[in-house]
Design a protein around this motif. Structure first.
Motif, PDB file in Angstrom:
ATOM      1  N   LEU A 216     -14.200  -4.913  -4.339  1.00 25.77           N
ATOM      2  CA  LEU A 216     -13.468  -4.933  -3.076  1.00 25.77           C
ATOM      3  C   LEU A 216     -14.264  -4.298  -1.937  1.00 25.77           C
ATOM      4  O   LEU A 216     -14.199  -4.759  -0.797  1.00 25.77           O
ATOM      5  CB  LEU A 216     -12.122  -4.221  -3.240  1.00 25.77           C
ATOM      6  CG  LEU A 216     -11.147  -4.907  -4.197  1.00 25.77           C
ATOM      7  CD1 LEU A 216      -9.997  -3.981  -4.550  1.00 25.77           C
ATOM      8  CD2 LEU A 216     -10.636  -6.204  -3.579  1.00 25.77           C
ATOM      9  N   ARG A 217     -14.995  -3.222  -2.253  1.00 26.10           N
ATOM     10  CA  ARG A 217     -15.792  -2.511  -1.241  1.00 26.10           C
ATOM     11  C   ARG A 217     -17.119  -2.066  -1.853  1.00 26.10           C
ATOM     12  O   ARG A 217     -17.283  -0.908  -2.242  1.00 26.10           O
ATOM     13  CB  ARG A 217     -15.041  -1.298  -0.702  1.00 26.10           C
ATOM     14  CG  ARG A 217     -13.803  -1.682   0.075  1.00 26.10           C
ATOM     15  CD  ARG A 217     -13.230  -0.494   0.801  1.00 26.10           C
ATOM     16  NE  ARG A 217     -11.906  -0.826   1.292  1.00 26.10           N
ATOM     17  CZ  ARG A 217     -11.022   0.061   1.684  1.00 26.10           C
ATOM     18  NH1 ARG A 217     -11.303   1.346   1.665  1.00 26.10           N
ATOM     19  NH2 ARG A 217      -9.838  -0.314   2.117  1.00 26.10           N
ATOM     20  N   PRO A 218     -18.074  -2.983  -1.932  1.00 31.44           N
ATOM     21  CA  PRO A 218     -19.340  -2.684  -2.612  1.00 31.44           C
ATOM     22  C   PRO A 218     -20.129  -1.514  -2.016  1.00 31.44           C
ATOM     23  O   PRO A 218     -20.875  -0.857  -2.732  1.00 31.44           O
ATOM     24  CB  PRO A 218     -20.138  -3.984  -2.481  1.00 31.44           C
ATOM     25  CG  PRO A 218     -19.165  -5.028  -2.091  1.00 31.44           C
ATOM     26  CD  PRO A 218     -18.000  -4.347  -1.449  1.00 31.44           C
ATOM     27  N   ALA A 219     -19.979  -1.249  -0.750  1.00 30.29           N
ATOM     28  CA  ALA A 219     -20.758  -0.183  -0.109  1.00 30.29           C
ATOM     29  C   ALA A 219     -20.076   1.185  -0.173  1.00 30.29           C
ATOM     30  O   ALA A 219     -20.641   2.172   0.297  1.00 30.29           O
ATOM     31  CB  ALA A 219     -21.034  -0.549   1.350  1.00 30.29           C
ATOM     32  N   SER A 220     -18.912   1.265  -0.744  1.00 32.56           N
ATOM     33  CA  SER A 220     -18.157   2.520  -0.769  1.00 32.56           C
ATOM     34  C   SER A 220     -18.897   3.605  -1.540  1.00 32.56           C
ATOM     35  O   SER A 220     -19.179   3.458  -2.734  1.00 32.56           O
ATOM     36  CB  SER A 220     -16.783   2.296  -1.403  1.00 32.56           C
ATOM     37  OG  SER A 220     -16.159   3.527  -1.670  1.00 32.56           O
TER      38      SER A 220
ATOM     39  N   ASN B 139       0.134  -5.174  -6.229  1.00 31.33           N
ATOM     40  CA  ASN B 139      -1.053  -5.665  -5.542  1.00 31.33           C
ATOM     41  C   ASN B 139      -2.307  -5.215  -6.305  1.00 31.33           C
ATOM     42  O   ASN B 139      -2.832  -4.136  -6.054  1.00 31.33           O
ATOM     43  CB  ASN B 139      -1.096  -5.126  -4.101  1.00 31.33           C
ATOM     44  CG  ASN B 139      -2.351  -5.545  -3.373  1.00 31.33           C
ATOM     45  OD1 ASN B 139      -3.045  -6.465  -3.781  1.00 31.33           O
ATOM     46  ND2 ASN B 139      -2.663  -4.853  -2.295  1.00 31.33           N
ATOM     47  N   PRO B 140      -2.773  -6.025  -7.239  1.00 35.76           N
ATOM     48  CA  PRO B 140      -3.929  -5.651  -8.051  1.00 35.76           C
ATOM     49  C   PRO B 140      -5.211  -5.430  -7.245  1.00 35.76           C
ATOM     50  O   PRO B 140      -6.161  -4.847  -7.755  1.00 35.76           O
ATOM     51  CB  PRO B 140      -4.107  -6.828  -9.016  1.00 35.76           C
ATOM     52  CG  PRO B 140      -2.869  -7.625  -8.932  1.00 35.76           C
ATOM     53  CD  PRO B 140      -2.215  -7.310  -7.623  1.00 35.76           C
ATOM     54  N   LEU B 141      -5.222  -5.867  -5.996  1.00 40.87           N
ATOM     55  CA  LEU B 141      -6.426  -5.741  -5.180  1.00 40.87           C
ATOM     56  C   LEU B 141      -6.370  -4.567  -4.204  1.00 40.87           C
ATOM     57  O   LEU B 141      -7.132  -4.522  -3.238  1.00 40.87           O
ATOM     58  CB  LEU B 141      -6.695  -7.045  -4.423  1.00 40.87           C
ATOM     59  CG  LEU B 141      -6.912  -8.271  -5.320  1.00 40.87           C
ATOM     60  CD1 LEU B 141      -7.147  -9.508  -4.476  1.00 40.87           C
ATOM     61  CD2 LEU B 141      -8.035  -8.050  -6.308  1.00 40.87           C
TER      62      LEU B 141
ATOM     63  N   GLY C 298       0.778  -1.234   0.000  1.00 38.30           N
ATOM     64  CA  GLY C 298       0.000   0.000   0.000  1.00 38.30           C
ATOM     65  C   GLY C 298       0.808   1.282   0.000  1.00 38.30           C
ATOM     66  O   GLY C 298       0.236   2.363  -0.099  1.00 38.30           O
ATOM     67  N   ILE C 299       2.123   1.182   0.092  1.00 43.70           N
ATOM     68  CA  ILE C 299       2.944   2.391   0.200  1.00 43.70           C
ATOM     69  C   ILE C 299       2.847   3.253  -1.064  1.00 43.70           C
ATOM     70  O   ILE C 299       2.775   4.480  -0.983  1.00 43.70           O
ATOM     71  CB  ILE C 299       4.413   2.060   0.546  1.00 43.70           C
ATOM     72  CG1 ILE C 299       5.167   3.317   0.981  1.00 43.70           C
ATOM     73  CG2 ILE C 299       5.129   1.397  -0.602  1.00 43.70           C
ATOM     74  CD1 ILE C 299       4.826   3.776   2.350  1.00 43.70           C
ATOM     75  N   HIS C 300       2.785   2.621  -2.231  1.00 44.68           N
ATOM     76  CA  HIS C 300       2.674   3.396  -3.469  1.00 44.68           C
ATOM     77  C   HIS C 300       1.297   4.037  -3.595  1.00 44.68           C
ATOM     78  O   HIS C 300       1.161   5.133  -4.143  1.00 44.68           O
ATOM     79  CB  HIS C 300       2.989   2.516  -4.683  1.00 44.68           C
ATOM     80  CG  HIS C 300       4.414   2.104  -4.736  1.00 44.68           C
ATOM     81  ND1 HIS C 300       4.873   0.960  -4.144  1.00 44.68           N
ATOM     82  CD2 HIS C 300       5.490   2.706  -5.271  1.00 44.68           C
ATOM     83  CE1 HIS C 300       6.177   0.868  -4.326  1.00 44.68           C
ATOM     84  NE2 HIS C 300       6.581   1.922  -5.005  1.00 44.68           N
ATOM     85  N   SER C 301       0.305   3.364  -3.071  1.00 45.58           N
ATOM     86  CA  SER C 301      -1.041   3.936  -3.065  1.00 45.58           C
ATOM     87  C   SER C 301      -1.090   5.186  -2.181  1.00 45.58           C
ATOM     88  O   SER C 301      -1.658   6.214  -2.572  1.00 45.58           O
ATOM     89  CB  SER C 301      -2.050   2.893  -2.570  1.00 45.58           C
ATOM     90  OG  SER C 301      -3.344   3.408  -2.626  1.00 45.58           O
TER      91      SER C 301
ATOM     92  N   ALA D 153       2.388   6.212  -9.354  1.00 41.87           N
ATOM     93  CA  ALA D 153       2.407   5.517  -8.068  1.00 41.87           C
ATOM     94  C   ALA D 153       1.279   4.484  -7.980  1.00 41.87           C
ATOM     95  O   ALA D 153       1.486   3.359  -7.519  1.00 41.87           O
ATOM     96  CB  ALA D 153       2.299   6.522  -6.924  1.00 41.87           C
ATOM     97  N   PHE D 154       0.086   4.863  -8.424  1.00 41.66           N
ATOM     98  CA  PHE D 154      -1.041   3.922  -8.389  1.00 41.66           C
ATOM     99  C   PHE D 154      -0.789   2.736  -9.323  1.00 41.66           C
ATOM    100  O   PHE D 154      -1.095   1.593  -8.973  1.00 41.66           O
ATOM    101  CB  PHE D 154      -2.347   4.620  -8.769  1.00 41.66           C
ATOM    102  CG  PHE D 154      -2.803   5.648  -7.776  1.00 41.66           C
ATOM    103  CD1 PHE D 154      -2.795   5.398  -6.409  1.00 41.66           C
ATOM    104  CD2 PHE D 154      -3.241   6.890  -8.204  1.00 41.66           C
ATOM    105  CE1 PHE D 154      -3.211   6.346  -5.493  1.00 41.66           C
ATOM    106  CE2 PHE D 154      -3.665   7.849  -7.301  1.00 41.66           C
ATOM    107  CZ  PHE D 154      -3.656   7.577  -5.940  1.00 41.66           C
ATOM    108  N   GLU D 155      -0.219   2.998 -10.483  1.00 41.84           N
ATOM    109  CA  GLU D 155       0.090   1.905 -11.405  1.00 41.84           C
ATOM    110  C   GLU D 155       1.117   0.949 -10.793  1.00 41.84           C
ATOM    111  O   GLU D 155       0.997  -0.269 -10.930  1.00 41.84           O
ATOM    112  CB  GLU D 155       0.576   2.462 -12.741  1.00 41.84           C
ATOM    113  CG  GLU D 155      -0.547   3.100 -13.534  1.00 41.84           C
ATOM    114  CD  GLU D 155      -0.092   3.840 -14.778  1.00 41.84           C
ATOM    115  OE1 GLU D 155       1.138   4.068 -14.943  1.00 41.84           O
ATOM    116  OE2 GLU D 155      -0.962   4.193 -15.580  1.00 41.84           O
TER     117      GLU D 155
END
Length: 103
Positions: free
Chosen positions: A66-70, A33-35, A4-7, A25-27
């Motif tokens: 991953l987070r349907p309620a977001s 970690n594709p998830l 998660g550091i790049h995120s 960074a996101f790429e």
């Protein structure tokens, strides 16, 4: 390797007004970690702004899985529908979001 550091770095670059560094960074996070929810969400939002709707939809749908309620994902998907000219889907989605969270 910190998951998660790049995120996190990408999010900080967005706040700094540097979307290209954020995108990189996101790429990188998604390569590792594709998830990663945030990387999918924010990169999808960047592609939506670029009107690259196919890439945006793929990333945003993964974030939704991953987070349907977001609310953030639901808002991005509504904005995507609007950008694609599907105003009825966008309207319904935005009304549901506002009903759920008026603030």
């Amino acid at each position: 390797d910190f998951r998660g550091i790049h995120s996190l770095y990408g999010q900080s670059k967005l706040r700094d007004g540097n979307p290209e560094a954020a995108r990189a960074a996101f790429e990188e996070e998604l390569r590792r970690n594709p998830l990663d929810f945030e990387a999918n969400l924010y990169l999808g939002g960047l592609y939506r702004l670029d009107k690259d709707y196919e890439k945006a939809e793929g990333l945003l749908r993964r974030a939704q899985q991953l987070r349907p309620a977001s609310l953030a994902v639901r808002y991005q998907l509504a904005s995507l529908a609007l950008g694609q000219g599907d105003t009825e889907t966008a309207r319904e989605a935005l009304e549901a979001i506002v009903k759920e969270d008026p603030d």
